[in-house]
Design an enzyme around this catalytic site. Structure first.
Site, short mmCIF file in Angstrom:
data_model
loop_
_atom_site.label_atom_id
_atom_site.label_comp_id
_atom_site.label_asym_id
_atom_site.label_seq_id
_atom_site.Cartn_x
_atom_site.Cartn_y
_atom_site.Cartn_z
N CYS A 188 -19.10 -7.42 2.80
CA CYS A 188 -18.55 -6.11 3.10
C CYS A 188 -17.23 -5.97 2.36
O CYS A 188 -16.52 -6.95 2.14
CB CYS A 188 -18.33 -5.97 4.61
SG CYS A 188 -17.56 -4.41 5.12
N CYS A 205 -15.93 -9.87 5.04
CA CYS A 205 -15.43 -8.53 4.71
C CYS A 205 -14.11 -8.69 3.96
O CYS A 205 -13.16 -9.25 4.48
CB CYS A 205 -15.22 -7.71 5.98
SG CYS A 205 -14.72 -6.00 5.63
N CYS A 219 0.84 -1.20 0.00
CA CYS A 219 0.00 0.00 0.00
C CYS A 219 0.88 1.25 0.00
O CYS A 219 1.85 1.34 0.75
CB CYS A 219 -0.91 0.00 1.23
SG CYS A 219 -2.03 1.43 1.28
N CYS A 237 -19.92 0.91 7.51
CA CYS A 237 -19.16 0.38 8.64
C CYS A 237 -17.97 1.32 8.82
O CYS A 237 -17.12 1.44 7.94
CB CYS A 237 -18.69 -1.04 8.34
SG CYS A 237 -17.61 -1.75 9.60
N ARG A 295 -18.57 -3.36 16.95
CA ARG A 295 -17.76 -4.56 16.69
C ARG A 295 -16.48 -4.54 17.51
O ARG A 295 -15.69 -3.60 17.44
CB ARG A 295 -17.41 -4.67 15.21
CG ARG A 295 -16.53 -5.90 14.89
CD ARG A 295 -16.36 -6.13 13.41
NE ARG A 295 -17.64 -6.43 12.80
CZ ARG A 295 -18.12 -5.80 11.74
NH1 ARG A 295 -17.43 -4.83 11.18
NH2 ARG A 295 -19.29 -6.12 11.25
N CYS A 313 -0.01 0.64 10.31
CA CYS A 313 -0.31 -0.43 9.34
C CYS A 313 0.93 -1.15 8.80
O CYS A 313 1.80 -0.53 8.19
CB CYS A 313 -1.10 0.14 8.18
SG CYS A 313 -1.66 -1.15 7.03
N CYS A 372 0.06 5.16 6.81
CA CYS A 372 -0.64 4.99 8.09
C CYS A 372 0.35 4.43 9.13
O CYS A 372 0.95 3.38 8.92
CB CYS A 372 -1.83 4.06 7.95
SG CYS A 372 -2.97 4.53 6.63
#
Length: 362
Positions: free
Chosen positions: A130, A98, A54, A190, A262, A61, A58
């Site tokens: 999802c 998901c 990616c 979500c 969640r 991450c 972040c």
């Protein structure tokens, strides 16, 4: 029935968060029972359909290409691979799959077409679908909805004030704009965040203000505890305590009564007793399976043993909202537009992110 309030202030939420624990738990549990069956928990399986590489920075991450985390990347999974994983998840008690891809944003083309086919395939298995794919345009949201998508995940991560200390490659408004694009369809939202990233309690309240201010409020709010991963800028942060998680779950339940809260990343560090307190405080959804994208998660059999011990039952699919219809690709009303939206790149630097990036080059 508790009224849905969209104009919470940070001060009001902090007052709730800081209540004596027994009072906080009682209030949250009471509101939870007004709006939900306290003995049912929605079980989702999180599947990384494209791992690593990616371009974002972040700080939490391990999938960011600029950090060295020993994460083994993989190209986009095939539709048949995803179907096999979905069937396995269904057999294990999950009602939702998901699918996560380590993308900054969705780009029209063969890979997105493949994801749309994955959505169609899983919806036909009578499971909620999802996706979390990064930023999306209105047209892309409509194409996902047509395929039969049930929910789109796009976390705010933290408060707008603290966001600039976590991520420098996109802006907070991009998150809100993507949620706005999803809301132009029948797909549910979500969106939640992570605690334990070095933020102040005021930032946790600020995140809840942002989520609760959305109208309608998100149908699902994941509360994650940071899982520090070596090589990331946040790899050495001390793990958040179970009491902070319980407080965050309870406060979220009070502020957003109808939302499914969640219990997400960090459950491997929680005892059964700690998780039971979270369920009592209003959590009614979990991720099952041995991995959450790239970080560990409790074994599904252990979760089912915990459910049996607590008298909890996995929620059936499509309880909160009816199953979407799937439109086959050849009959689609919406086609790829080859869009190239200008998502933000704020341009500031975050010292700890830069340090982690430089270490990865050594």
């Amino acid at each position: 029935m508790t009224e849905i309030k969209h104009n919470w202030t940070k001060e009001e939420i902090l007052e709730i968060y800081n209540k004596p624990m027994m009072e906080l738990l009682y209030e949250a549990a009471t509101i939870h029972r007004e709006h939900h069956n306290p003995n049912q928990v929605q079980v989702s399986t999180l599947l990384s359909i494209k791992t690593g590489g990616c371009p974002e920075d972040c700080g939490y991450c391990p999938q960011a290409a600029r950090y060295h985390t020993d994460i083994e990347g993989n190209d986009l999974m095939t539709v048949s691979q995803v179907k096999a994983q979905a069937l396995r998840a269904k057999a294990g008690g999950s009602s939702r799959v998901c699918m996560g891809a380590a993308w900054r944003n969705v780009k029209d083309g063969e890979e997105f077409d493949q994801v749309l086919e994955m959505v169609r395939t899983i919806n036909k298995l009578d499971m909620e679908v999802c996706c979390t794919l990064g930023m999306i345009t209105e047209n892309q949201a409509k194409r996902l909805a047509e395929a039969g998508l049930y929910a789109y995940n796009h976390n705010l991560d933290t408060s707008e004030d603290y966001y600039k200390d976590v991520i420098s490659t996109r802006a907070y408004q991009d998150r809100l704009d993507t949620i706005g694009n999803v809301r132009k369809t029948n797909v549910t939202v979500c969106s939640g965040g992570i605690i334990g990233m070095g933020e102040a309690v005021e930032d946790r309240a600020g995140m809840l203000v942002a989520l609760a201010s959305l109208s309608p409020q998100p149908e699902s709010v994941p509360i994650n505890a940071l899982v520090p991963v070596e090589g990331t800028p946040m790899g050495e942060i001390e793990k958040v305590s179970i009491w902070e998680m319980i407080r965050m779950v309870a406060t979220t339940r009070i502020v957003m009564p109808q939302t499914q809260v969640r219990l997400s990343a960090g459950r491997t560090e929680m005892s059964r007793e700690g998780q039971a307190m979270c369920f009592f405080a209003g959590a009614n959804s979990i991720f099952a399976g041995d991995k959450l994208l790239t970080t560990p998660n409790p074994d599904v059999n252990e979760d089912m043993k915990m459910f049996e011990m607590l008298g909890l039952q996995p929620m059936k699919p499509f309880v909160k909202k009816s199953q979407p219809e799937t439109v086959e690709a050849q009959y689609s009303q919406y086609q790829a537009q080859g869009e190239k939206p200008k998502w933000s790149r704020p341009g500031h630097t975050i010292e700890r992110n830069e340090e982690a990036k430089q270490k990865a080059k050594l």
